[in-house]
Design an enzyme around this catalytic site. Structure first.
Site, PDB file in Angstrom:
ATOM      1  N   ASP A 160       0.822  -1.223   0.000  1.00 52.81           N
ATOM      2  CA  ASP A 160       0.000   0.000   0.000  1.00 52.81           C
ATOM      3  C   ASP A 160       0.851   1.267   0.000  1.00 52.81           C
ATOM      4  OD1 ASP A 160      -2.122  -1.682   0.193  1.00 52.81           O
ATOM      5  OD2 ASP A 160      -2.492  -1.339   2.321  1.00 52.81           O
TER       6      ASP A 160
HETATM    7  P1  NAP Z   1       0.921  -3.984   3.161  1.00 51.03           P
HETATM    8  O1  NAP Z   1       0.205  -3.047   2.287  1.00 51.03           O
HETATM    9  O2  NAP Z   1       0.157  -4.695   4.210  1.00 51.03           O
HETATM   10  O3  NAP Z   1       1.623  -5.065   2.217  1.00 51.03           O
HETATM   11  C1  NAP Z   1       2.477  -6.004   2.736  1.00 51.03           C
HETATM   12  C2  NAP Z   1       2.858  -6.953   1.622  1.00 51.03           C
HETATM   13  O4  NAP Z   1       3.839  -7.837   2.142  1.00 51.03           O
HETATM   14  C3  NAP Z   1       1.713  -7.789   1.125  1.00 51.03           C
HETATM   15  O5  NAP Z   1       1.326  -7.400  -0.165  1.00 51.03           O
HETATM   16  C4  NAP Z   1       2.253  -9.227   1.159  1.00 51.03           C
HETATM   17  O6  NAP Z   1       2.095  -9.800  -0.137  1.00 51.03           O
HETATM   18  C5  NAP Z   1       3.710  -9.049   1.477  1.00 51.03           C
HETATM   19  N1  NAP Z   1       4.224 -10.078   2.367  1.00 51.03           N
HETATM   20  C6  NAP Z   1       3.631 -10.612   3.464  1.00 51.03           C
HETATM   21  N2  NAP Z   1       4.405 -11.550   3.997  1.00 51.03           N
HETATM   22  C7  NAP Z   1       5.513 -11.620   3.228  1.00 51.03           C
HETATM   23  C8  NAP Z   1       6.680 -12.420   3.273  1.00 51.03           C
HETATM   24  N3  NAP Z   1       6.881 -13.345   4.222  1.00 51.03           N
HETATM   25  N4  NAP Z   1       7.620 -12.223   2.328  1.00 51.03           N
HETATM   26  C9  NAP Z   1       7.426 -11.319   1.346  1.00 51.03           C
HETATM   27  N5  NAP Z   1       6.343 -10.531   1.265  1.00 51.03           N
HETATM   28  C10 NAP Z   1       5.397 -10.692   2.198  1.00 51.03           C
HETATM   29  O7  NAP Z   1       2.161  -3.323   3.902  1.00 51.03           O
HETATM   30  P2  NAP Z   1       2.780  -1.852   3.816  1.00 51.03           P
HETATM   31  O8  NAP Z   1       3.094  -1.478   2.412  1.00 51.03           O
HETATM   32  O9  NAP Z   1       3.855  -1.856   4.822  1.00 51.03           O
HETATM   33  O10 NAP Z   1       1.611  -0.900   4.257  1.00 51.03           O
HETATM   34  C11 NAP Z   1       1.133  -0.844   5.591  1.00 51.03           C
HETATM   35  C12 NAP Z   1      -0.379  -0.831   5.595  1.00 51.03           C
HETATM   36  O11 NAP Z   1      -0.808  -0.957   6.946  1.00 51.03           O
HETATM   37  C13 NAP Z   1      -0.955   0.472   5.052  1.00 51.03           C
HETATM   38  O12 NAP Z   1      -2.157   0.216   4.392  1.00 51.03           O
HETATM   39  C14 NAP Z   1      -1.228   1.259   6.326  1.00 51.03           C
HETATM   40  O13 NAP Z   1      -2.243   2.226   6.156  1.00 51.03           O
HETATM   41  C15 NAP Z   1      -1.681   0.151   7.240  1.00 51.03           C
HETATM   42  N6  NAP Z   1      -1.566   0.563   8.650  1.00 51.03           N
HETATM   43  C16 NAP Z   1      -0.346   0.764   9.187  1.00 51.03           C
HETATM   44  C17 NAP Z   1      -0.248   1.252  10.473  1.00 51.03           C
HETATM   45  C18 NAP Z   1       1.091   1.575  11.074  1.00 51.03           C
HETATM   46  O14 NAP Z   1       1.103   2.192  12.125  1.00 51.03           O
HETATM   47  N7  NAP Z   1       2.198   1.174  10.463  1.00 51.03           N
HETATM   48  C19 NAP Z   1      -1.383   1.461  11.224  1.00 51.03           C
HETATM   49  C20 NAP Z   1      -2.639   1.221  10.646  1.00 51.03           C
HETATM   50  C21 NAP Z   1      -2.699   0.759   9.356  1.00 51.03           C
HETATM   51  P3  NAP Z   1       2.076 -11.393  -0.284  1.00 51.03           P
HETATM   52  O15 NAP Z   1       1.003 -11.897   0.599  1.00 51.03           O
HETATM   53  O16 NAP Z   1       1.833 -11.606  -1.727  1.00 51.03           O
HETATM   54  O17 NAP Z   1       3.436 -11.881   0.126  1.00 51.03           O
END
Ligand code: NAP
Length: 464
Positions: free
Chosen positions: A385
């Protein structure tokens, strides 16, 4: 004499708490911040124990043992489970405030010492404490997926919730007006327990980290009210710091996701969207770890964007090996840190610090974005994301308006993930279909380890 020592230790504790928050702001001072917090809390306990008239040592020892028995296993959860662990801590904080308030009400009722001010402080404490308790348990349950993570909504839900809260507040006011109307007290407790559950039900698992930090704020405010009940200034200060920091953190998280509080609390975000058929049929270019290593070895500037997948795979130490191999060859390597990458604020900083990656190589999103067009290779490690260009261009997307790391502006993008599955927001990512993107499918730890090995081999061949 003991009074003076207690006041001095409270003053020192309050100062240490303030410094602790200040130092926790930066990765390179965060450890000092934790030490200051622990030191402050030890001083606070020391100052309180000097007053045998308010504490009974045997009970304190028993409570400390119970706390250790629960706290030690809780401290051993993996980093990816820290949001739910934090929620459980808030639940305990809320429960403690609620129980102290209840005990004080019953004691003062019995001793005929209930004033309207005291009852007012107790009502606020009990309301916030018990709603934090059930709300935090629900939030932890959603994150741990022991209860359904999807938002549960029904018509008139907000009206029902507000009505419930309004009844609790009216019962509380009636109690303040006449503290001897003891039958109202269980009504306030029951309604606040129910409100905590109902507040969380319509919020999707996706928004739980933000909600948890809001509940942190409520727990802090409950502690402020408890400070007034117990006439303890340090509790008021610590509670206010807790309440304010929790609130500020939720505001920062909302801003980083370009969401409003009302959208988080009532937006039912996180219902997985069905990807459109058109996008499904498109092709992603797949490559091997060796191909990725070739691109990297020929680059001058590399930016690594870590995300939740790096945390799940625990790939940070392998990432460090790639960083070492590249910097050894004179390649400039920077890490682009998105404020909400992963599942909690500072998630990526903590992991990269654990792998001893120099802080100077970690750049915030706003610092790195202007340099992205000059980047030769951008490696997206388990992020989705936070690099999704739909946030800039697709008005219909649930993440529209969220600031992102401009990975797509790099000359080449290497994206490492296990499958075509979407990320947290449940939406497809244009970046993975782009002309300049190659996908290396696999677990981040394995893929990065292969890249590191290939880079080392290339280096040895070049040296031979
Ligand atoms: P993300 O959008 O959740 O994407 C993570 C990606 O990692 C997934 O597409 C997944 O694809 C891949 N993944 C999972 N396990 C894996 C593994 N073992 N090896 C390789 N890839 C793996 O993560 P992000 O880009 O870090 O974004 C964070 C999200 O969390 C945002 O939408 C944000 O708004 C939300 N959020 C964050 C917080 C905060 O405080 N950080 C709080 C609230 C919400 P596969 O399954 O295909 O591997």
């Amino acid at each position: 004499m003991s009074d003076v020592v207690t006041h001095l230790s409270y003053l020192a504790a309050a100062t240490l708490f303030i410094f602790s928050l200040r130092w926790l702001n930066r990765p390179n001072t965060a450890r000092r911040g934790v030490a200051a917090g622990v030191g402050g809390m030890s001083l606070a306990i020391f100052g309180t124990l000097l007053h045998p008239e308010i504490v009974t040592f045997s009970w304190i020892a028993l409570a400390a043992l119970a706390g250790i028995a629960v706290g030690v296993p809780l401290s051993r959860v993996p980093l990816t489970a820290v949001p739910q662990r934090t929620a459980i801590s808030h639940a305990f904080g809320g429960l403690a405030a609620g129980l102290v308030g209840t005990a004080k009400y019953l004691i003062w009722l019995h001793e005929d010492e209930l004033t309207s001010f005291r009852t007012g402080a107790i009502v606020v404490e009990v309301l916030l404490g018990f709603l934090t308790f059930t709300g935090s348990l629900m939030a932890a349950g959603k994150l741990q997926e022991v209860i359904p993570t999807r938002p549960i909504t029904y018509r008139g839900q907000n009206a029902v919730n507000f009505l419930l809260l309004a009844i609790a507040v009216v019962a509380g006011i009636a109690l303040i007006a006449d503290p001897t109307k003891a039958y109202l007290f269980p009504v306030v407790i029951a309604l606040s327990l129910a409100f905590g559950v109902l507040l969380i039900i319509p919020i999707g698992g996706a928004d739980m980290p933000t909600v948890i930090s809001l509940l942190n704020s409520y727990a802090g405010l409950a502690a402020v009210a408890m400070g007034f009940v117990l006439e303890n200034q340090l509790l008021i200060i610590a509670g206010a710091l807790d309440g304010a920091s929790g609130f500020i953190l939720s505001v920062i998280m909302c801003r980083a996701m370009n969401r409003s509080f009302t959208n988080v609390l009532f937006g039912a975000f996180g219902q997985v969207q069905v990807a459109s058929g058109v996008v499904e049929q498109r092709v992603m270019k797949s490559a091997t770890a060796h191909d990725a290593a070739d691109y990297l070895a020929n680059a001058t500037r590399v930016v690594i964007v870590p995300g939740y997948g790096m945390a799940v795979a625990q790939a940070q130490h392998r990432v460090r090996e790639v960083y070492d191999a590249l910097t050894k060859c004179g390649i400039d390597v920077k890490f682009a840190i998105h404020p909400v990458a992963g599942r909690m604020p500072g998630h990526m900083n903590v992991l990269l610090a654990e792998a001893d990656i120099p802080y100077s190589s970690l750049l915030e999103m706003d610092e790195i974005n202007p340099d992205m067009p000059q980047c030769d290779v951008c490696v997206v490690v388990g992020a989705n994301d936070v690099v999704n260009p739909a946030a800039r261009s697709d008005k219909g997307s649930p993440i529209y308006g969220m600031p992102i790391i401009d990975a797509d502006k790099s000359r080449v993008v290497i994206a490492i993930k296990r499958s075509r599955n979407p990320g947290f927001a449940g939406i497809d990512n244009e970046l993975f279909y782009a002309e300049n993107t190659i996908m290396v499918f696999g677990d981040a730890k394995g893929v990065i380890a292969e890249i590191a090995t290939a880079l080392k081999e290339e280096e040895q061949q070049a040296a031979a």
